[in-house]
Design a protein around this motif. Structure first.
Motif, short mmCIF file in Angstrom:
data_model
loop_
_atom_site.label_atom_id
_atom_site.label_comp_id
_atom_site.label_asym_id
_atom_site.label_seq_id
_atom_site.Cartn_x
_atom_site.Cartn_y
_atom_site.Cartn_z
N PRO A 190 35.18 56.82 25.39
CA PRO A 190 36.55 56.32 25.50
C PRO A 190 37.22 56.62 26.51
O PRO A 190 36.76 57.72 27.27
N MET A 191 38.25 56.09 27.03
CA MET A 191 38.94 56.32 28.34
C MET A 191 39.71 57.53 28.38
O MET A 191 40.05 58.51 29.04
N ALA A 192 40.34 57.68 26.84
CA ALA A 192 41.70 58.55 26.69
C ALA A 192 41.41 60.08 26.98
O ALA A 192 42.19 60.54 27.59
N PRO A 193 40.09 60.45 26.57
CA PRO A 193 40.03 62.14 27.15
C PRO A 193 39.90 62.38 28.47
O PRO A 193 39.94 63.54 28.96
N HIS A 194 39.63 61.58 29.27
CA HIS A 194 39.39 62.00 30.71
C HIS A 194 40.76 61.95 31.43
O HIS A 194 41.67 61.42 31.48
N PHE A 195 40.41 62.92 32.53
CA PHE A 195 41.49 62.62 33.42
C PHE A 195 40.64 61.79 34.88
O PHE A 195 39.38 62.23 34.93
N PHE A 196 41.50 61.03 35.70
CA PHE A 196 40.90 60.35 36.84
C PHE A 196 41.73 60.62 37.96
O PHE A 196 43.03 60.73 37.75
N VAL A 197 40.95 60.73 38.91
CA VAL A 197 41.75 61.07 40.32
C VAL A 197 41.46 59.97 41.18
O VAL A 197 40.44 59.47 41.47
N VAL A 198 42.89 59.75 41.88
CA VAL A 198 42.80 58.34 42.82
C VAL A 198 43.38 59.13 44.04
O VAL A 198 44.21 59.97 44.04
N ASP A 199 42.82 59.07 45.26
CA ASP A 199 43.21 59.72 46.46
C ASP A 199 44.19 58.64 47.03
O ASP A 199 44.53 57.71 46.58
N PRO A 200 44.84 59.29 48.26
CA PRO A 200 46.05 58.48 48.45
C PRO A 200 45.85 57.12 49.43
O PRO A 200 46.70 56.40 49.47
N ARG A 201 44.53 56.93 49.62
CA ARG A 201 44.20 55.68 50.22
C ARG A 201 44.09 54.70 48.97
O ARG A 201 43.75 53.37 49.16
N GLY A 202 44.30 55.04 47.79
CA GLY A 202 44.06 54.26 46.68
C GLY A 202 42.89 54.15 46.11
O GLY A 202 42.41 52.97 45.59
N HIS A 203 41.78 54.94 46.22
CA HIS A 203 40.56 54.98 45.94
C HIS A 203 40.26 55.81 44.62
O HIS A 203 40.67 57.17 44.75
N LEU A 204 39.55 55.11 43.54
CA LEU A 204 39.31 55.95 42.59
C LEU A 204 38.12 56.86 42.76
O LEU A 204 37.16 56.29 43.24
N MET A 205 38.04 58.10 42.74
CA MET A 205 37.10 58.85 43.37
C MET A 205 36.59 60.28 42.58
O MET A 205 35.42 60.59 42.87
N MET A 206 37.31 60.38 41.39
CA MET A 206 36.86 61.49 40.57
C MET A 206 37.23 61.48 39.26
O MET A 206 38.18 60.80 38.77
N ARG A 207 36.36 61.82 38.20
CA ARG A 207 36.39 61.55 36.82
C ARG A 207 36.17 63.01 36.27
O ARG A 207 34.98 63.72 36.46
N PHE A 208 37.09 63.84 35.45
CA PHE A 208 36.90 64.85 34.89
C PHE A 208 36.43 64.71 33.33
O PHE A 208 36.96 63.85 32.78
N PRO A 209 35.42 65.53 32.76
CA PRO A 209 35.01 65.12 31.49
C PRO A 209 36.10 65.79 30.55
O PRO A 209 37.07 66.36 30.86
#
Length: 236
Positions: A190-209
Motif C-alpha cells: 500500500p502507499m499509505a505507510p510510506h513517506f515519499f520525497v520530491v526534490d525542488p525540481r519536482g522529481h520523485l527521488m526517494m521512498r522511505f519504508p
C-alpha cells in the motif's frame, strides 16, 4: 578702412575650377563571409559554458550524495532511479479540500515530504501525519525548505479533529490509480505507510519504508538538505 579691405580681397587670386582637387573616397573592406560561422560557434560555446557554470552546483551536490557517499553512511530511504517528474494535471488530477483544481507543477520549488492516506485517517495514518510534522520541525533552520504534503486517495471527508494537526500542510485529493502510477511503491504494497520525497525540481527521488523510525529518516533528510544548500533556498 573699407577701401583697404576691398583691396585685400581683390589681391587674393581666384582658384580656377579646373585646378580643384577631387574629393577622396575611402573604401573599407567588408568582413569575410567565413568569419560569421566562427563568431556563431564562439557564441554557442560561451552560452554552453554559462549553462555549465549555473548547473554545476546542482550536479555536484547530487554527485556527492549519490556517488561518493561512503558505505557507512548509506541511506535509509530507497533511491528511486530513474527519478520521476511531477505528472501533468491530466495524468494526476489534484483538487484541494474545496474541490478546486490544483496543478501538480505548482508543488515544485520546495522539498516535499509526502504522505498518502484516506480521508478517514485511521490510527496508523494519524501516527504518520504526526511523524511528518515532527520530522519537519526537527530540521530546525532548514524546515522552511520542506513542505508537508498529504495526498488523500479517496473521497472520504477529512475528520474535523484532524484539521488543527494539518495546519501548514498542503492537503490535496488525488485519484488512487494515478497516484500509484506516479509513486509506484513496491508490488502489492500500500502507499499509505510510506513517506515519499520530491526534490525542488519536482522529481520523485526517494521512498522511505514503512513502518520506519524517525531518526534514520531525519538523518537522510538532513543530508539531502545539506548537499543541496548551495543551490536550494527556502520558498518557491
Amino acid at each position: 578702412m573699407s577701401g583697404s579691405s576691398s583691396s585685400a580681397r581683390d589681391s587674393v587670386p581666384a582658384v580656377p575650377h579646373d585646378s580643384a582637387e577631387p574629393i577622396g573616397l575611402t573604401v573599407h573592406s567588408l568582413p569575410s563571409p567565413g568569419l560569421a560561422p566562427a563568431k556563431a560557434r564562439s557564441g554557442r560555446l560561451k552560452m554552453l559554458l554559462v549553462l555549465a557554470v549555473c548547473a554545476a552546483p546542482v550536479v555536484a551536490s547530487y554527485f556527492t550524495y549519490y556517488v561518493i557517499r561512503p558505505q557507512s553512511r548509506s541511506s535509509h530511504g530507497a533511491l528511486i532511479e530513474p527519478q520521476r517528474p511531477l505528472p501533468s494535471a491530466s495524468a494526476l488530477p489534484l483538487t484541494d479540500l474545496e474541490g478546486r483544481a490544483v496543478d501538480p507543477a505548482s508543488l515544485a520549488g520546495q522539498w516535499l515530504l509526502v504522505a498518502v492516506g484516506g480521508g478517514a485517517c485511521d490510527a496508523l495514518c494519524e501516527k504518520q501525519l504526526y511523524l511528518q510534522r515532527q520530522l519537519r520541525e526537527a530540521l530546525g533552520r532548514d524546515k522552511d525548505r520542506v513542505d508537508r504534503v498529504w495526498l488523500i486517495d479517496d473521497a472520504q471527508p477529512v475528520r474535523a479533529e484532524l484539521r488543527p494537526a494539518l495546519a501548514g500542510a498542503t492537503v490535496l485529493r488525488a485519484d488512487a490509480a494515478a497516484l500509484r502510477a506516479w509513486l509506484a511503491p513496491a508490488s502489492n504494497e500500500p502507499m499509505a505507510p510510506h513517506f515519499f520525497v520530491v526534490d525542488p525540481r519536482g522529481h520523485l527521488m526517494m521512498r522511505f519504508p514503512a513502518p520506519s523510525e524517525p531518526k534514520p529518516i531525519l538523518r537522510d533528510l538532513s543530508r539531502l538538505l545539506r548537499a543541496s544548500a548551495s543551490w536550494d533556498q527556502a520558498g518557491r
